[in-house]
Motif scaffolding. Structure first.
Motif, PDB file in Angstrom:
ATOM      1  N   LYS A  20      12.054  -9.487 -11.278  1.00 28.72           N
ATOM      2  CA  LYS A  20      13.120  -9.018 -10.389  1.00 28.72           C
ATOM      3  C   LYS A  20      13.158  -9.936  -9.163  1.00 28.72           C
ATOM      4  O   LYS A  20      12.214  -9.940  -8.361  1.00 28.72           O
ATOM      5  CB  LYS A  20      12.851  -7.565  -9.972  1.00 28.72           C
ATOM      6  CG  LYS A  20      13.056  -6.587 -11.128  1.00 28.72           C
ATOM      7  CD  LYS A  20      12.770  -5.155 -10.720  1.00 28.72           C
ATOM      8  CE  LYS A  20      13.149  -4.207 -11.857  1.00 28.72           C
ATOM      9  NZ  LYS A  20      12.799  -2.807 -11.591  1.00 28.72           N
TER      10      LYS A  20
ATOM     11  N   CYS B  91      18.911  -7.914 -10.930  1.00 29.58           N
ATOM     12  CA  CYS B  91      18.552  -9.203 -10.327  1.00 29.58           C
ATOM     13  C   CYS B  91      17.532  -9.989 -11.148  1.00 29.58           C
ATOM     14  O   CYS B  91      16.985 -10.971 -10.657  1.00 29.58           O
ATOM     15  CB  CYS B  91      17.970  -8.944  -8.943  1.00 29.58           C
ATOM     16  SG  CYS B  91      16.439  -7.965  -9.062  1.00 29.58           S
TER      17      CYS B  91
ATOM     18  N   CYS C 191      14.659  -9.766  -6.492  1.00 26.24           N
ATOM     19  CA  CYS C 191      14.684  -9.109  -5.180  1.00 26.24           C
ATOM     20  C   CYS C 191      13.284  -8.738  -4.720  1.00 26.24           C
ATOM     21  O   CYS C 191      13.114  -8.231  -3.612  1.00 26.24           O
ATOM     22  CB  CYS C 191      15.563  -7.860  -5.208  1.00 26.24           C
ATOM     23  SG  CYS C 191      14.830  -6.467  -6.111  1.00 26.24           S
TER      24      CYS C 191
ATOM     25  N   SER D  73      14.370  -1.985  -5.567  1.00 27.02           N
ATOM     26  CA  SER D  73      13.728  -2.667  -6.714  1.00 27.02           C
ATOM     27  C   SER D  73      13.717  -1.818  -7.980  1.00 27.02           C
ATOM     28  O   SER D  73      12.787  -1.894  -8.769  1.00 27.02           O
ATOM     29  CB  SER D  73      12.298  -3.085  -6.366  1.00 27.02           C
ATOM     30  OG  SER D  73      12.308  -3.962  -5.284  1.00 27.02           O
ATOM     31  N   GLN D  74      14.766  -1.018  -8.175  1.00 31.09           N
ATOM     32  CA  GLN D  74      14.797  -0.120  -9.333  1.00 31.09           C
ATOM     33  C   GLN D  74      15.821  -0.512 -10.396  1.00 31.09           C
ATOM     34  O   GLN D  74      15.689  -0.104 -11.540  1.00 31.09           O
ATOM     35  CB  GLN D  74      15.153   1.303  -8.870  1.00 31.09           C
ATOM     36  CG  GLN D  74      14.004   2.022  -8.217  1.00 31.09           C
ATOM     37  CD  GLN D  74      14.438   3.384  -7.701  1.00 31.09           C
ATOM     38  OE1 GLN D  74      15.433   3.494  -6.987  1.00 31.09           O
ATOM     39  NE2 GLN D  74      13.707   4.412  -8.078  1.00 31.09           N
ATOM     40  N   CYS D  75      16.864  -1.271 -10.029  1.00 32.02           N
ATOM     41  CA  CYS D  75      18.005  -1.384 -10.958  1.00 32.02           C
ATOM     42  C   CYS D  75      17.877  -2.492 -11.992  1.00 32.02           C
ATOM     43  O   CYS D  75      18.475  -2.413 -13.053  1.00 32.02           O
ATOM     44  CB  CYS D  75      19.292  -1.557 -10.164  1.00 32.02           C
ATOM     45  SG  CYS D  75      19.505  -3.224  -9.483  1.00 32.02           S
ATOM     46  N   GLY D  76      17.164  -3.566 -11.677  1.00 35.45           N
ATOM     47  CA  GLY D  76      16.979  -4.653 -12.647  1.00 35.45           C
ATOM     48  C   GLY D  76      18.157  -5.614 -12.771  1.00 35.45           C
ATOM     49  O   GLY D  76      18.125  -6.525 -13.596  1.00 35.45           O
TER      50      GLY D  76
ATOM     51  N   HIS E  90      22.708 -10.365  -9.948  1.00 37.70           N
ATOM     52  CA  HIS E  90      23.314  -9.318  -9.121  1.00 37.70           C
ATOM     53  C   HIS E  90      22.286  -8.548  -8.284  1.00 37.70           C
ATOM     54  O   HIS E  90      21.092  -8.558  -8.610  1.00 37.70           O
ATOM     55  CB  HIS E  90      24.065  -8.318 -10.013  1.00 37.70           C
ATOM     56  CG  HIS E  90      25.273  -8.908 -10.667  1.00 37.70           C
ATOM     57  ND1 HIS E  90      25.915  -8.324 -11.735  1.00 37.70           N
ATOM     58  CD2 HIS E  90      25.965 -10.056 -10.386  1.00 37.70           C
ATOM     59  CE1 HIS E  90      26.956  -9.073 -12.088  1.00 37.70           C
ATOM     60  NE2 HIS E  90      26.994 -10.129 -11.292  1.00 37.70           N
ATOM     61  N   VAL E  91      22.787  -7.878  -7.268  1.00 44.06           N
ATOM     62  CA  VAL E  91      21.964  -6.972  -6.460  1.00 44.06           C
ATOM     63  C   VAL E  91      22.584  -5.585  -6.585  1.00 44.06           C
ATOM     64  O   VAL E  91      23.696  -5.361  -6.123  1.00 44.06           O
ATOM     65  CB  VAL E  91      21.955  -7.389  -4.969  1.00 44.06           C
ATOM     66  CG1 VAL E  91      21.145  -6.395  -4.140  1.00 44.06           C
ATOM     67  CG2 VAL E  91      21.388  -8.792  -4.817  1.00 44.06           C
ATOM     68  N   GLY E  92      21.842  -4.681  -7.229  1.00 44.90           N
ATOM     69  CA  GLY E  92      22.400  -3.350  -7.452  1.00 44.90           C
ATOM     70  C   GLY E  92      21.687  -2.262  -6.696  1.00 44.90           C
ATOM     71  O   GLY E  92      22.049  -1.087  -6.817  1.00 44.90           O
ATOM     72  N   CYS E  93      20.654  -2.611  -5.945  1.00 40.41           N
ATOM     73  CA  CYS E  93      19.905  -1.584  -5.211  1.00 40.41           C
ATOM     74  C   CYS E  93      19.128  -2.256  -4.085  1.00 40.41           C
ATOM     75  O   CYS E  93      19.080  -3.475  -3.994  1.00 40.41           O
ATOM     76  CB  CYS E  93      18.926  -0.872  -6.157  1.00 40.41           C
ATOM     77  SG  CYS E  93      17.526  -1.902  -6.661  1.00 40.41           S
TER      78      CYS E  93
END
Ligand code: FES
Ligand code: FES
Length: 151
Positions: free
Chosen positions: A58, A48, A60, A43-46, A37-40
Motif C-alpha cells: 500500500k 493505492c 499510502c 490504510s484500509q481500502c487498498g 488511487h487514494v480511497g481512504c
C-alpha cells in the motif's frame, strides 16, 4: 528534503522529496501517475497498491524517502505494447469493476498473488484481498476474474 533515485515502470527518476511525503503523493502529485488511487486515510481500502521490488504494498503506508534505490511498478506499467496484462484482461472479461476506483489496487494485488501462488483457491483469493475495499461489485466477479487468470 531528501534526494531519491528510483526506477518506476522501467524508467529512472531522480527526485527531491519532503521527509514526510508519502509515496502515493509522489506518484500522483509529482510524477502524474494517477492510476494509483487514494480511497481512504486509514490504510484500509487498498486502492493505492503498487509493487515495490515485485511485492504488492500500500503506497499510502510508505514514505517516498524509503524507496530510494528501489524498483517500482504501478498500474501504468502493467500493459505492454498496447496489450493489457492478462489480469487486466480477465477483469475486463468478467466485468470485475463498476466505478473502477478500487481496480488498480486490486489488479496490482492479484498480479502479486498469482506470482506467489499459481493456483490459489477461492479462500486464498478472498484472504489475499482482505486489505481491499470495493464499494460496487460485491467481489464475486473480482474473484471470478482472478480464477480465469489462473487457467
Ligand atoms: S489509500 Fe492506501 S489503503 Fe486506502
Ligand atoms: S468498482 Fe467501484 S469501488 Fe470497486
Amino acid at each position: 528534503m531528501v534526494k531519491i533515485s528510483i526506477n518506476i515502470n522501467d524508467r529512472a527518476y531522480s527526485e527531491e522529496v519532503e521527509d514526510n511525503a508519502l509515496l502515493v503523493e509522489l506518484l500522483r502529485d509529482k510524477l502524474g501517475l494517477t492510476g494509483t488511487h487514494v480511497g481512504c486515510d486509514t490504510s484500509q481500502c487498498g486502492a493505492c497498491v503498487i509493487h515495490i521490488d515485485g511485492n504488492s504494498v500500500k503506497s499510502c503506508t510508505v514514505l517516498a524517502a524509503q524507496v530510494n534505490g528501489k524498483d517500482l511498478t504501478t498500474v501504468e506499467g502493467l500493459a505492454s505494447e498496447g496489450k493489457l496484462h492478462p489480469i487486466q484482461k480477465s477483469f475486463q472479461n468478467n466485468h470485475a469493476l463498476q466505478c473502477g476506483f478500487c481496480t488498480p489496487g486490486l489488479v496490482m494485488s492479484a498480479v502479486d498473488l498469482l506470482k506467489k501462488n499459481s493456483s490459489p483457491s477461492e479462500d486464498d483469493i478472498r484472504e489475499w484481498f482482505e486489505g481491499h475495499i470495493c464499494r460496487c461489485t460485491g467481489y464475486k466477479n473480482i474473484i471470478k476474474a482472478v480464477q480465469e487468470a489462473i487457467t
